[in-house]
Design a protein around this motif. Structure first.
Motif, PDB file in Angstrom:
ATOM      1  N   UNK A 240       2.120   3.112  -9.776  1.00  0.00           N
ATOM      2  CA  UNK A 240       2.159   3.620  -8.398  1.00  0.00           C
ATOM      3  C   UNK A 240       1.884   2.512  -7.397  1.00  0.00           C
ATOM      4  N   UNK A 241       0.909   1.677  -7.687  1.00  0.00           N
ATOM      5  CA  UNK A 241       0.548   0.554  -6.814  1.00  0.00           C
ATOM      6  C   UNK A 241       1.652  -0.496  -6.788  1.00  0.00           C
ATOM      7  N   UNK A 242       2.202  -0.779  -7.941  1.00  0.00           N
ATOM      8  CA  UNK A 242       3.159  -1.888  -8.046  1.00  0.00           C
ATOM      9  C   UNK A 242       4.605  -1.482  -7.775  1.00  0.00           C
ATOM     10  N   UNK A 243       4.830  -0.240  -7.370  1.00  0.00           N
ATOM     11  CA  UNK A 243       6.155   0.173  -6.907  1.00  0.00           C
ATOM     12  C   UNK A 243       6.085   0.625  -5.449  1.00  0.00           C
ATOM     13  N   UNK A 244       5.062   0.156  -4.740  1.00  0.00           N
ATOM     14  CA  UNK A 244       4.872   0.485  -3.331  1.00  0.00           C
ATOM     15  C   UNK A 244       4.634  -0.799  -2.547  1.00  0.00           C
ATOM     16  N   UNK A 245       5.429  -0.996  -1.511  1.00  0.00           N
ATOM     17  CA  UNK A 245       5.297  -2.193  -0.675  1.00  0.00           C
ATOM     18  C   UNK A 245       4.038  -2.091   0.185  1.00  0.00           C
ATOM     19  N   UNK A 246       3.669  -3.196   0.837  1.00  0.00           N
ATOM     20  CA  UNK A 246       2.518  -3.140   1.734  1.00  0.00           C
ATOM     21  C   UNK A 246       2.680  -2.101   2.851  1.00  0.00           C
ATOM     22  N   UNK A 247       3.926  -1.776   3.200  1.00  0.00           N
ATOM     23  CA  UNK A 247       4.174  -0.816   4.281  1.00  0.00           C
ATOM     24  C   UNK A 247       4.424   0.599   3.778  1.00  0.00           C
TER      25      UNK A 247
END
Length: 187
Positions: free
Chosen positions: A127-134
């Motif tokens: 979940x964390x690593x498939x989400x950009x900073x935005x």
């Protein structure tokens, strides 16, 4: 999922005003976690709560060591009295032990919070690593490249994420397999 609203509200209180980009990322991570939560069966609520809370250690009042997984987990344990597994997921999200080692905090992290293994930990990493900073959905490889670019070659974070890459990719493959796929592409 009775605790999800509590986790969302706490994350919003700590991040929305002080760190709006981090808040956008957190919202995106929670959306991904919600979309895949059924793969972890009885840990679905725990996964979604951890997704909401994984980055609260960045909040200025909580940042004591400068290592957000440890700062967030300590806050949840010491100030909130949160569930042990939730604290451990926050403490160890996205291969945090590697960066803790590079920061000289591995002994503290491991003494206070035992790692959580299995699909729920993989799902949080995914979940964390498939989400950009935005807060946008991205592929794992794109997110890894973005982190390396943002922090710069030779930085502690870049070195840590490079070392964690095989484990992050393994987590993504584990989640993809549980979702019925075989790659690390975003479902």
């Amino acid at each position: 999922m009775e605790h999800v609203q509590w986790a969302r509200d706490l994350a919003e209180k700590l991040l929305a005003e002080a760190l709006p980009v981090r808040w956008a990322h957190t919202q995106g991570v929670a959306r991904v976690a919600e979309s895949i939560a059924d793969i972890v069966d009885t840990d679905a609520e725990m996964l979604v709560c951890a997704a909401w809370l994984h980055d609260i250690g960045y909040a200025p009042p909580l940042a004591r060591t400068g290592f957000h997984p440890l700062d967030g987990a300590r806050y949840l344990r010491d100030e909130v009295g949160a569930d042990d597994q939730l604290c451990r997921l926050v403490a160890h999200h996205t291969c945090a032990a590697i960066e803790a080692e590079n920061r000289g905090l591995a002994d503290e992290l491991l003494a206070e919070f035992a790692p959580v293994g299995g699909l729920v930990a993989d799902a949080l990493t995914f979940s964390d690593m498939t989400t950009s900073p935005h807060g946008d959905r991205v592929e794992v490889q794109e997110r890894l490249a973005e982190i390396l670019s943002r922090y710069g070659e030779g930085s502690l974070v870049a070195e840590s994420i490079a070392k964690a890459r095989p484990e992050i990719e393994r987590s993504a493959q584990s989640v993809a397999a549980a979702l019925g796929g075989t790659s690390n592409e975003t479902p």
